[in-house]
Design a protein around this motif. Structure first.
Motif, mmCIF file in Angstrom:
data_model
loop_
_atom_site.group_PDB
_atom_site.id
_atom_site.type_symbol
_atom_site.label_atom_id
_atom_site.label_comp_id
_atom_site.label_asym_id
_atom_site.label_seq_id
_atom_site.Cartn_x
_atom_site.Cartn_y
_atom_site.Cartn_z
ATOM 1 N N TYR A 1 -9.239 -5.464 -51.908
ATOM 2 C CA TYR A 1 -8.525 -4.197 -51.865
ATOM 3 C C TYR A 1 -9.493 -3.041 -52.111
ATOM 4 O O TYR A 1 -9.471 -2.034 -51.434
ATOM 5 C CB TYR A 1 -7.412 -4.209 -52.922
ATOM 6 C CG TYR A 1 -6.650 -2.917 -53.042
ATOM 7 C CD1 TYR A 1 -5.700 -2.569 -52.090
ATOM 8 C CD2 TYR A 1 -6.874 -2.060 -54.104
ATOM 9 C CE1 TYR A 1 -4.993 -1.389 -52.192
ATOM 10 C CE2 TYR A 1 -6.176 -0.870 -54.219
ATOM 11 C CZ TYR A 1 -5.235 -0.537 -53.261
ATOM 12 O OH TYR A 1 -4.542 0.634 -53.367
ATOM 13 N N PHE B 1 -7.450 -16.066 -57.327
ATOM 14 C CA PHE B 1 -6.800 -15.446 -56.170
ATOM 15 C C PHE B 1 -6.611 -13.946 -56.403
ATOM 16 O O PHE B 1 -6.914 -13.124 -55.546
ATOM 17 C CB PHE B 1 -5.451 -16.131 -55.911
ATOM 18 C CG PHE B 1 -4.688 -15.537 -54.777
ATOM 19 C CD1 PHE B 1 -5.071 -15.774 -53.458
ATOM 20 C CD2 PHE B 1 -3.574 -14.743 -55.009
ATOM 21 C CE1 PHE B 1 -4.375 -15.221 -52.406
ATOM 22 C CE2 PHE B 1 -2.875 -14.184 -53.965
ATOM 23 C CZ PHE B 1 -3.273 -14.415 -52.653
ATOM 24 N N LEU B 2 -6.145 -13.593 -57.608
ATOM 25 C CA LEU B 2 -5.895 -12.188 -57.919
ATOM 26 C C LEU B 2 -7.186 -11.378 -57.956
ATOM 27 O O LEU B 2 -7.242 -10.258 -57.465
ATOM 28 C CB LEU B 2 -5.157 -12.070 -59.260
ATOM 29 C CG LEU B 2 -3.677 -12.475 -59.222
ATOM 30 C CD1 LEU B 2 -3.068 -12.415 -60.616
ATOM 31 C CD2 LEU B 2 -2.888 -11.580 -58.262
ATOM 32 N N VAL B 3 -8.220 -11.986 -58.524
ATOM 33 C CA VAL B 3 -9.524 -11.302 -58.581
ATOM 34 C C VAL B 3 -10.045 -11.061 -57.162
ATOM 35 O O VAL B 3 -10.518 -9.971 -56.832
ATOM 36 C CB VAL B 3 -10.533 -12.114 -59.426
ATOM 37 C CG1 VAL B 3 -11.948 -11.569 -59.236
ATOM 38 C CG2 VAL B 3 -10.152 -12.078 -60.900
ATOM 39 N N TRP C 1 -3.189 -21.888 -63.312
ATOM 40 C CA TRP C 1 -3.458 -20.505 -63.726
ATOM 41 C C TRP C 1 -4.830 -20.035 -63.266
ATOM 42 O O TRP C 1 -4.994 -18.896 -62.840
ATOM 43 C CB TRP C 1 -3.340 -20.370 -65.252
ATOM 44 C CG TRP C 1 -1.921 -20.084 -65.643
ATOM 45 C CD1 TRP C 1 -1.046 -20.904 -66.289
ATOM 46 C CD2 TRP C 1 -1.212 -18.862 -65.386
ATOM 47 N NE1 TRP C 1 0.168 -20.295 -66.442
ATOM 48 C CE2 TRP C 1 0.093 -19.034 -65.888
ATOM 49 C CE3 TRP C 1 -1.535 -17.659 -64.752
ATOM 50 C CZ2 TRP C 1 1.067 -18.054 -65.804
ATOM 51 C CZ3 TRP C 1 -0.568 -16.672 -64.664
ATOM 52 C CH2 TRP C 1 0.718 -16.874 -65.189
ATOM 53 N N LEU D 1 -8.295 -10.815 -54.448
ATOM 54 C CA LEU D 1 -7.424 -9.819 -53.820
ATOM 55 C C LEU D 1 -7.823 -8.418 -54.258
ATOM 56 O O LEU D 1 -7.922 -7.492 -53.460
ATOM 57 C CB LEU D 1 -5.970 -10.109 -54.224
ATOM 58 C CG LEU D 1 -4.897 -9.712 -53.214
ATOM 59 C CD1 LEU D 1 -5.012 -10.549 -51.955
ATOM 60 C CD2 LEU D 1 -3.523 -9.865 -53.828
ATOM 61 N N PHE D 2 -8.059 -8.282 -55.570
ATOM 62 C CA PHE D 2 -8.453 -6.999 -56.148
ATOM 63 C C PHE D 2 -9.773 -6.529 -55.539
ATOM 64 O O PHE D 2 -9.926 -5.376 -55.140
ATOM 65 C CB PHE D 2 -8.596 -7.158 -57.672
ATOM 66 C CG PHE D 2 -8.992 -5.899 -58.376
ATOM 67 C CD1 PHE D 2 -8.051 -4.892 -58.589
ATOM 68 C CD2 PHE D 2 -10.284 -5.709 -58.829
ATOM 69 C CE1 PHE D 2 -8.407 -3.724 -59.237
ATOM 70 C CE2 PHE D 2 -10.652 -4.540 -59.475
ATOM 71 C CZ PHE D 2 -9.715 -3.549 -59.676
ATOM 72 N N TYR D 3 -10.716 -7.463 -55.413
ATOM 73 C CA TYR D 3 -12.030 -7.144 -54.851
ATOM 74 C C TYR D 3 -11.886 -6.688 -53.402
ATOM 75 O O TYR D 3 -12.445 -5.679 -52.989
ATOM 76 C CB TYR D 3 -12.929 -8.379 -54.940
ATOM 77 C CG TYR D 3 -14.291 -8.191 -54.329
ATOM 78 C CD1 TYR D 3 -15.283 -7.472 -55.011
ATOM 79 C CD2 TYR D 3 -14.592 -8.706 -53.079
ATOM 80 C CE1 TYR D 3 -16.524 -7.283 -54.457
ATOM 81 C CE2 TYR D 3 -15.832 -8.518 -52.517
ATOM 82 C CZ TYR D 3 -16.799 -7.803 -53.206
ATOM 83 O OH TYR D 3 -18.029 -7.614 -52.650
ATOM 84 N N VAL E 1 -4.611 -19.087 -59.736
ATOM 85 C CA VAL E 1 -3.893 -17.813 -59.592
ATOM 86 C C VAL E 1 -4.818 -16.651 -59.951
ATOM 87 O O VAL E 1 -4.882 -15.642 -59.241
ATOM 88 C CB VAL E 1 -2.618 -17.798 -60.483
ATOM 89 C CG1 VAL E 1 -2.049 -16.392 -60.581
ATOM 90 C CG2 VAL E 1 -1.584 -18.761 -59.925
ATOM 91 N N ILE E 2 -5.571 -16.824 -61.039
ATOM 92 C CA ILE E 2 -6.464 -15.743 -61.486
ATOM 93 C C ILE E 2 -7.574 -15.491 -60.470
ATOM 94 O O ILE E 2 -7.854 -14.355 -60.109
ATOM 95 C CB ILE E 2 -7.043 -16.068 -62.890
ATOM 96 C CG1 ILE E 2 -5.942 -15.892 -63.943
ATOM 97 C CG2 ILE E 2 -8.226 -15.165 -63.204
ATOM 98 C CD1 ILE E 2 -6.254 -16.536 -65.270
#
Ligand SMILES: [Zn+2]
Length: 182
Positions: free
Chosen positions: A25, A17-19, A11, A21-23, A14-15
Motif C-alpha cells: 500500500y 500478510f498484513l505487513v 497468527w 499488504l501495508f508495505y 496473518v501478521i
C-alpha cells in the motif's frame, strides 16, 4: 500444546500478510517531494511529469476521436489574484475560490481542458458526444485522465470544477506555499 502451536502459526501467517499488504500500500502511494525552503522558486511552466501526461491524454483522446483543447495551464500569482477579484471587487461571475498561491495552477501542477466540436469551435458542453459512442466526450476524457493519475475537479463534492485536472504528488496547497515541491 499442538493446538497452541497451530494458532500461533496461523497468527504468524496473518501478521506476515498484513505487513506485506501495508508495505504494498505504501509503495503504491509513494509520495515524492522535497523541501526547498520558504523562498522556494515558483515554477514557470508545467511540471515535466504533468506535461508528459497531458501529451498522453491529448493523444489518447484523439485516438477516440475527441479533440481536446487545453485552455489554461500554469497561472501566475498576479493572474490568480485578478481571477479571484472577478465577481468580488470586479465585474463578472466568480470563477475561483483560490487567491494567489492557493491553486495547483500556480505551481504548474494543474491545467484545464475543453473540447473542440465538429465545426472547430471550443465548447464547454459536458454532454457533447462528438464521437457518437453514446458516452459524453467530457467524461471520457476525465476517465482517461484519472487512469493517467490526475485528480478531476468534476469529482469534487462541493464547487465542482469540470475542466480542471491536477496532479498533487501528495502535496497540499499549504505545503506548496511552505516551499515543498514535487
Ligand atoms: Zn483549473
Amino acid at each position: 500444546m499442538k493446538l497452541l502451536t497451530n494458532t500461533m502459526f496461523t497468527w504468524l501467517i496473518v501478521i506476515i500478510f498484513l505487513v506485506a499488504l501495508f508495505y504494498l500500500y505504501n509503495t503504491q502511494k509513494e509520495e515524492s517531494y522535497t523541501y526547498h525552503g520558504d523562498d522556494a522558486p515558483i515554477p514557470a511552466e508545467l511540471h515535466p511529469i504533468v506535461e508528459e501526461k497531458k501529451r498522453q491524454l491529448i493523444d489518447l483522446a484523439s485516438s477516440r476521436n475527441i479533440q481536446l483543447v487545453i485552455t489554461e495551464e500554469i497561472r501566475s500569482f498576479e493572474r490568480q489574484n485578478a481571477l479571484y477579484e472577478q465577481g468580488r471587487t470586479k465585474r463578472g461571475n466568480i470563477v475561483t475560490n483560490s487567491k494567489a498561491g492557493e491553486s495547483y495552477h500556480n505551481y504548474g501542477l494543474a491545467f484545464d481542458y475543453a473540447l473542440k466540436n465538429e465545426n472547430g469551435d471550443i465548447i464547454w458542453d459536458i454532454h457533447y458526444d462528438g464521437n457518437h459512442n453514446g458516452e459524453a466526450d467530457w467524461f471520457e476524457v476525465a476517465d482517461i485522465a484519472k487512469q493517467l493519475g490526475f485528480d478531476w475537479g468534476g469529482d469534487w463534492a462541493n464547487h465542482k470544477d469540470y475542466p480542471h485536472l491536477q496532479m498533487t504528488f501528495g502535496l497540499s496547497v499549504d505545503m506548496l506555499e511552505e516551499g515543498y515541491r514535487p
